[in-house]
Design a protein around this motif. Structure first.
Motif, mmCIF file in Angstrom:
data_model
loop_
_atom_site.group_PDB
_atom_site.id
_atom_site.type_symbol
_atom_site.label_atom_id
_atom_site.label_comp_id
_atom_site.label_asym_id
_atom_site.label_seq_id
_atom_site.Cartn_x
_atom_site.Cartn_y
_atom_site.Cartn_z
ATOM 1 N N ILE A 177 0.829 -1.202 0.029
ATOM 2 C CA ILE A 177 0.019 -0.009 -0.147
ATOM 3 C C ILE A 177 0.984 1.324 -0.014
ATOM 4 C CG2 ILE A 177 -1.852 1.324 1.187
ATOM 5 C CD1 ILE A 177 -2.843 -1.501 0.115
ATOM 6 N N GLY A 178 0.612 2.186 -0.894
ATOM 7 C CA GLY A 178 1.492 3.260 -1.008
ATOM 8 C C GLY A 178 2.104 3.204 -2.195
ATOM 9 N N LYS A 179 2.308 2.171 -2.742
ATOM 10 C CA LYS A 179 2.959 1.859 -4.086
ATOM 11 C C LYS A 179 2.040 1.436 -5.074
ATOM 12 C CE LYS A 179 7.481 2.918 -3.143
ATOM 13 N NZ LYS A 179 7.899 4.201 -3.935
ATOM 14 N N ALA A 180 1.526 -0.065 -4.855
ATOM 15 C CA ALA A 180 0.473 -0.495 -5.921
ATOM 16 C C ALA A 180 -0.671 0.374 -5.732
ATOM 17 C CB ALA A 180 0.413 -1.987 -5.491
ATOM 18 N N ILE A 181 -1.185 0.691 -4.829
ATOM 19 C CA ILE A 181 -2.253 1.460 -4.466
ATOM 20 C C ILE A 181 -2.295 2.283 -3.236
ATOM 21 C CG2 ILE A 181 -3.575 -0.662 -3.248
ATOM 22 C CD1 ILE A 181 -6.078 0.257 -4.758
ATOM 23 N N THR A 182 -2.936 3.457 -3.243
ATOM 24 C CA THR A 182 -2.835 4.184 -2.051
ATOM 25 C C THR A 182 -4.017 4.091 -1.088
ATOM 26 O OG1 THR A 182 -4.309 6.040 -3.097
ATOM 27 C CG2 THR A 182 -1.598 6.129 -3.291
ATOM 28 N N ILE A 183 -4.079 4.563 0.145
ATOM 29 C CA ILE A 183 -5.283 4.424 1.013
ATOM 30 C C ILE A 183 -6.526 5.358 0.365
ATOM 31 C CG2 ILE A 183 -6.130 5.302 3.061
ATOM 32 C CD1 ILE A 183 -3.751 4.425 4.446
ATOM 33 N N ASP A 184 -6.141 6.318 -0.361
ATOM 34 C CA ASP A 184 -7.472 7.245 -1.072
ATOM 35 C C ASP A 184 -7.819 6.398 -2.082
ATOM 36 O OD1 ASP A 184 -7.417 9.751 0.465
ATOM 37 O OD2 ASP A 184 -5.157 9.817 -0.348
ATOM 38 N N GLU A 185 -7.152 5.621 -2.867
ATOM 39 C CA GLU A 185 -7.749 4.637 -3.931
ATOM 40 C C GLU A 185 -8.461 3.566 -3.552
ATOM 41 O OE1 GLU A 185 -4.362 5.597 -7.321
ATOM 42 O OE2 GLU A 185 -4.001 3.978 -5.833
ATOM 43 N N LEU A 186 -8.048 3.081 -2.094
ATOM 44 C CA LEU A 186 -8.739 1.895 -1.485
ATOM 45 C C LEU A 186 -10.281 2.396 -1.087
ATOM 46 C CD1 LEU A 186 -6.177 0.460 0.892
ATOM 47 C CD2 LEU A 186 -7.266 -0.485 -1.090
ATOM 48 N N LEU A 187 -10.340 3.858 -0.510
ATOM 49 C CA LEU A 187 -11.469 4.401 -0.189
ATOM 50 C C LEU A 187 -12.368 4.641 -1.351
ATOM 51 C CD1 LEU A 187 -10.229 6.517 2.796
ATOM 52 C CD2 LEU A 187 -11.816 4.361 3.058
ATOM 53 N N ASN A 188 -11.816 5.329 -2.390
ATOM 54 C CA ASN A 188 -12.578 6.088 -3.369
ATOM 55 C C ASN A 188 -12.785 5.421 -4.391
ATOM 56 O OD1 ASN A 188 -12.454 8.267 -1.759
ATOM 57 N ND2 ASN A 188 -10.757 9.233 -2.648
ATOM 58 N N GLU A 189 -11.786 4.243 -4.830
ATOM 59 C CA GLU A 189 -12.110 3.451 -6.085
ATOM 60 C C GLU A 189 -12.467 2.059 -5.846
ATOM 61 O OE1 GLU A 189 -8.587 3.880 -8.433
ATOM 62 O OE2 GLU A 189 -8.653 6.163 -8.169
ATOM 63 N N GLU A 190 -11.760 1.352 -4.757
ATOM 64 C CA GLU A 190 -11.991 0.244 -4.442
ATOM 65 C C GLU A 190 -13.282 -0.093 -3.875
ATOM 66 O OE1 GLU A 190 -9.024 -2.932 -4.485
ATOM 67 O OE2 GLU A 190 -8.141 -1.869 -6.064
ATOM 68 N N GLY A 191 -14.143 0.929 -3.101
ATOM 69 C CA GLY A 191 -15.478 0.935 -2.383
ATOM 70 C C GLY A 191 -15.217 0.594 -1.040
ATOM 71 N N PHE A 192 -13.739 0.641 -0.300
ATOM 72 C CA PHE A 192 -13.937 0.346 0.976
ATOM 73 C C PHE A 192 -14.500 1.396 1.875
ATOM 74 C CE2 PHE A 192 -10.643 -2.565 -0.626
ATOM 75 C CZ PHE A 192 -10.857 -3.841 -0.160
ATOM 76 N N ASP A 193 -15.281 0.983 3.033
ATOM 77 C CA ASP A 193 -15.703 2.091 3.672
ATOM 78 C C ASP A 193 -14.777 2.514 4.878
ATOM 79 O OD1 ASP A 193 -18.621 1.985 2.769
ATOM 80 O OD2 ASP A 193 -18.333 -0.186 3.418
ATOM 81 N N ALA A 194 -13.948 1.966 5.238
ATOM 82 C CA ALA A 194 -12.977 2.279 6.278
ATOM 83 C C ALA A 194 -11.581 1.570 5.944
ATOM 84 C CB ALA A 194 -13.327 2.156 7.705
ATOM 85 N N VAL A 195 -10.503 1.994 6.469
ATOM 86 C CA VAL A 195 -9.336 1.470 6.672
ATOM 87 C C VAL A 195 -8.340 1.273 7.718
ATOM 88 C CG1 VAL A 195 -6.913 1.604 5.343
ATOM 89 C CG2 VAL A 195 -8.764 2.324 4.243
ATOM 90 N N PHE A 196 -7.929 0.070 8.143
ATOM 91 C CA PHE A 196 -7.044 0.016 9.255
ATOM 92 C C PHE A 196 -5.680 0.024 8.849
ATOM 93 C CE2 PHE A 196 -4.869 -2.511 12.485
ATOM 94 C CZ PHE A 196 -4.941 -1.897 13.459
ATOM 95 N N ILE A 197 -4.726 0.790 9.657
ATOM 96 C CA ILE A 197 -3.338 0.742 9.323
ATOM 97 C C ILE A 197 -2.607 0.006 10.010
ATOM 98 C CG2 ILE A 197 -1.264 1.888 8.749
ATOM 99 C CD1 ILE A 197 -2.822 4.255 7.785
ATOM 100 N N GLY A 198 -2.124 -1.423 9.927
ATOM 101 C CA GLY A 198 -1.308 -1.933 10.954
ATOM 102 C C GLY A 198 -0.006 -2.473 10.372
ATOM 103 N N SER A 199 0.718 -1.604 10.076
ATOM 104 C CA SER A 199 1.883 -1.562 8.917
ATOM 105 C C SER A 199 3.107 -1.926 9.860
ATOM 106 C CB SER A 199 2.078 -0.620 7.959
ATOM 107 O OG SER A 199 2.107 0.712 8.605
ATOM 108 N N GLY A 200 2.945 -1.793 11.145
ATOM 109 C CA GLY A 200 4.286 -2.278 11.929
ATOM 110 C C GLY A 200 5.154 -1.175 11.988
ATOM 111 N N ALA A 201 6.348 -1.542 12.542
ATOM 112 C CA ALA A 201 7.573 -0.823 12.397
ATOM 113 C C ALA A 201 8.834 -1.313 11.958
ATOM 114 C CB ALA A 201 7.899 -0.230 14.051
#
Ligand SMILES: Cc1cc2nc3c(=O)[nH]c(=O)nc-3n(C[C@H](O)[C@H](O)[C@H](O)COP(=O)(O)OP(=O)(O)OC[C@H]3O[C@@H](n4cnc5c(N)ncnc54)[C@H](O)[C@@H]3O)c2cc1C
Ligand SMILES: Cc1cc2nc3c(=O)[nH]c(=O)nc-3n(C[C@H](O)[C@H](O)[C@H](O)COP(=O)(O)OP(=O)(O)OC[C@H]3O[C@@H](n4cnc5c(N)ncnc54)[C@H](O)[C@@H]3O)c2cc1C
Ligand code: FES
Lengths: 462, 294
Positions: free
Chosen positions: A214-238
């Protein structure tokens, strides 16, 4: 089985000499008889302190009470209400500073072995084919979860149980986060435990798409606006490793602990039938004193090396779990405490040929409250090593924050999120786990995943 | 699973493949790369995106057989699948940050060597599509091992071929060709983009530093995850340490410590050599330790 109520039922382990040469699990866990005997030591306090010590407040007397009577499935269902990954937590949680630290039994004797009982319950349930219960109806709403570590898996699992259509996007080719790439096989078996826990989450209906950054293949905005997700959880670690910035650090033979462990765990370089190589080293220094350093050291040992841990403070300040330090010592790892590297020595071909270190002593306490290590003048010496593994901590990767407009981060590059709900500065976007706190623990990441699942459910139920 | 839709032999052990990977094809840009893992036990192999078709969801890769994994990859046939194919990774070419106006003011020279010709292709194509004329040098030891000559000729304003043995085009290496163009023919370039073996990029960067032409190089250090998690790909760039997989793979060629980068690239050579042996000898090989009489 005879039990001295002041002492915990000992847990079977592989002999140090034997296990130092294999990647099988060190701790063999309780069998049913042992587990029931240990469970019987629990006094079933009316006001259980252990529950307060648990970051996700598992009903500990509740599941131990069932176990005492041999009711494994019932015990498992009690834990499942609170934790999605009991087989993992039973193995890697720092119980000695959480639940077990609060156990009343611990005042006059050994605390109840809560972690080992949790592990037994989860393992026995898995062997009996017991699964968590799936939602009966779907609510038609879609949530995207980024990262398949403990935070992401927990959040996804909880939302699926509430009827959400959940997809996890994972950058690597395998799900599990640090559980898959970082923590070694001998502490957390991949196929039996991690893969099985991931399967449990999938059995709730969660989809996992690996190989998506995420951020390369597809962004969070695209997930919300184009792929129809209603919410996103980021658990991308450190996951971003730190280096010391001393001379020689780019020599061949200097690795981050993440590289060394990823080669061994995720890519299975210790097994000859896998293609990825690992330059194991024969004389290895691991710089650092946390769980990650112990894991790297014990991995190098199993790959045949003589291993030193080089840590600038004293034994008391070692951030690793007591059990890990104890195991490492038993296996023959040498601890060079109050020692700090100043330079890595490099031969003509660019390979490590030694490491210059300086002795330290403890001075006045610093901001962390721990006594600050200061150099002892003129105490430099050379450690004869061919490999150096840097285990100095990690920070969150900027990949997501730098590609998501309106997502606030703090000065440590951690995503800013509400502790209670996981809410970030961006509407519909939640976050938790190491991405928010910086490198922490499995149980805290899980707790954050749970809190965010609740937060997302409230947001989408409005 | 990611299906191979086309396989073509170019030359000199270099193969081209079209792979079905819609998510990558949708968002990749010139300069970025993918990581391929062929099967359960495979390595993660970084390869530059050499072309893409967003509509059809296809990504083109071009690779040279240099070791165990690339040898195995060349055995894959059309219709077969790679288990993992992740991307795009890394940053897009920094030229894409310039506006068309700015680009039109540039005089760009692309210099490619060996398999590095393939990743230059999409960049030149992108320029062509945006109405920007660029010059291209392809270098090779000898004529027979040139790749993508015709494809490149279609899109470059001027294509120069340099062969070490003079069997085709200009006789000399790419640096001699740059000298010829700049010093003898008086051509002026505002920027050089060099992609090829590290040793070639090192010498091109040395020369362009003298000639005072800003130069971008595309680094190919050893990688594991490709997401910034391991640091295997770290490079000394000026006085900073950079991770090629997230900060690059393209860098200012005048700042890269090539000698160190080349040394780091040799890191696994002995281990990889053993992998080649294992592959050639199958079960009869026991690691070559010399201790087992095997
Ligand atoms: C070697 C080691 C040993 C440890 N030992 C212990 C221990 O004994 N006990 C303990 O409690 N804790 C331990 N920890 C810490 C613990 O593992 C972490 O705190 C925990 O895993 C954090 O969980 P998380 O879900 O937040 O992130 P992670 O487990 O890091 O998972 C994050 C996932 O997100 C993925 N990701 C990242 N960026 C993207 C993106 N842009 N797109 C898609 N996916 C992405 C990553 O690939 C990764 O799979 C250890 C850590 C390490 C490294
Ligand atoms: C960003 C990037 C883009 C690349 N693009 C291309 C491309 O478009 N076409 C192409 O043919 N090759 C490309 N490479 C190099 C390619 O990844 C290696 O040739 C391949 O991994 C070698 O694997 P092997 O097992 O066949 O050979 P090996 O026996 O592993 O090694 C042969 C040589 O390749 C180097 N190498 C080994 N493993 C890696 C690795 N993981 N990453 C980088 N180099 C490695 C070794 O140092 C050695 O010199 C790229 C590398 C990077 C980092
Ligand atoms: S490849 Fe691991 S950080 Fe770049």
């Amino acid at each position: 089985m005879e039990v001295d109520v002041l002492k915990r039922v000992p847990v079977r382990e592989q002999e140090p000499k034997v296990r130092a040469a294999n990647f099988e699990e060190v701790c063999l866990g309780y069998n049913k008889e042992e587990a029931m005997a240990e469970a019987a030591r629990c006094i079933q306090c009316k006001n259980p302190q252990c529950v307060k010590g648990c970051p996700v407040n598992i009903d500990i007397p509740g599941f131990i009470g069932e176990l005492k009577e041999g009711k494994v499935e019932e015990a498992y269902q009690v834990i499942s209400k609170f934790s999605a990954l009991p087989a993992v937590c039973g193995r890697v949680c720092p119980q000695e500073s959480q639940c077990e630290a609060k156990c009343i039994r611990g005042i006059k004797g050994d605390a109840v072995s809560i972690g080992k009982l949790e592990r037994f319950t989860a393992d026995a349930a898995r062997e009996a084919g017991i699964k968590p219960v799936k939602a009966e109806t779907m609510n038609g709403k879609k949530v995207a979860v980024i990262g398949s570590g403990p935070a992401g898996l927990t959040c996804a699992g909880d939302l699926a149980k509430l009827g959400y259509d959940v997809t996890i996007f994972e950058a690597l080719h395998k799900a599990g986060g640090v559980l898959s790439y970082g923590i070694p096989e001998f502490r957390l078996p991949k196929t039996e435990v991690v893969d099985a826990e991931v399967e449990n989450v999938k059995s709730l209906g969660v989809k996992i798409e690996t190989n998506v950054v995420i951020g390369k293949a597809i962004t969070i905005d695209e997930l919300l606006n184009e792929e129809g997700f209603d919410a996103v959880f980021i658990g991308s670690g450190a996951g971003l490793p730190k280096f010391m910035g001393i001379p020689g650090e780019n020599a061949n033979g200097v690795f981050s602990a993440n590289e060394y462990l990823t080669r061994s765990n995720l890519m299975k370089a210790f097994d000859d039938s896998y293609a990825t190589p690992i330059a194991a080293g024969s004389k290895v220094a691991v710089v650092g004193g946390g769980n990650v350093a112990m894991d790297a050291a014990r991995t190098a040992l199993r790959l045949g090396a003589d291993v030193h841990i080089v840590y600038r403070r004293s034994e008391e300040e070692l951030p690793a779990r007591v059990e890990e330090v104890h195991h490492a010592k038993e296996e023959g790892i040498i601890f060079d405490l109050l020692t700090n590297p100043t330079e890595i020595l490099v031969d003509d071909e660019g390979n490590v040929k030694g490491m210059t270190c300086i002795r330290m002593e403890l001075g006045e306490p610093d901001e962390s409250g721990r006594r600050r290590p200061v150099e002892v003048a003129g105490s430099e010496f050379t450690l004869d090593v061919d490999t150096v593994i840097m285990s100095l901590g990690t920070s969150p990767n900027p990949l997501i924050s730098s590609t998501t407009e309106g997502l606030d981060i703090n000065r440590w590059k951690c995503i800013v999120a509400e502790e209670e709900t996981g809410e970030t500065s961006k509407a519909g976007v939640y976050a938790g786990g190491d991405a928010v706190t910086g490198a922490a623990t499995v149980i805290l990441a899980m707790g954050a995943g749970k809190a965010a699942a609740k937060g997302i459910h409230e947001f989408l139920s409005k | 699973m990611f299906k191979i839709l086309k396989k073509e032999y170019l030359a000199n052990n270099i193969w081209l493949m079209d792979v079905e990977a819609p998510r990558v094809a949708k968002s990749c840009q010139p300069g970025q790369f993918v990581i391929v893992k062929m099967d359960e036990k495979g390595e993660r192999i970084p390869l530059t995106v050499c072309d893409y078709d967003r509509e059809k969801g296809i990504v083109t890769i071009v690779f040279q057989k240099v070791g165990a994994s690339t040898n195995e990859m060349a055995e894959y046939e059309v219709g077969e699948t790679f288990m993992d194919f992740v991307g795009p990774l890394g940053c897009a070419s920094e030229l894409l940050d310039l506006t068309e106006e700015e680009l039109k003011k540039e005089k760009l020279l692309f210099v490619c060597g060996g398999v590095g010709t393939a990743p230059v292709y999409p960049q030149v194509k992108w320029m062509k599509e945006h109405g920007i004329d660029v010059d291209v040098i392809i270098g090779a030891r000898t004529k027979d091992i040139l790749i993508l000559e015709d494809a490149m000729r279609d899109i470059a304003a001027n294509l120069y071929i340099a062969t070490d043995d003079g069997s085709y085009g200009f006789k000399g290496n790419v640096c001699d060709q740059i000298n010829e163009l700049v010093k003898n023919q008086g051509k002026e370039y505002t920027r050089v983009i060099a992609i090829g073996p590290m040793i070639m990029m090192k010498f091109v960067a040395q020369l362009t530093k003298e000639l005072k032409i800003p130069t971008i190089v595309s680094m190919n250090p050893i990688m594991v995850d490709g997401t910034g998690m391991c640091g295997a790909c770290r490079l000394q760039v000026g006085d900073e340490i950079k991770f090629a997989c997230v900060d690059g793979p393209e860098f200012n060629g005048h700042l890269v410590d090539f000698d160190q980068a080349m040394q780091r690239q040799r890191m696994y050579q002995s281990e990889e050599g053993r992998a080649v042996l294992r592959q050639q000898e199958g079960d009869t090989h026991h690691g070559g330790c010399g201790n087992c009489n095997g």
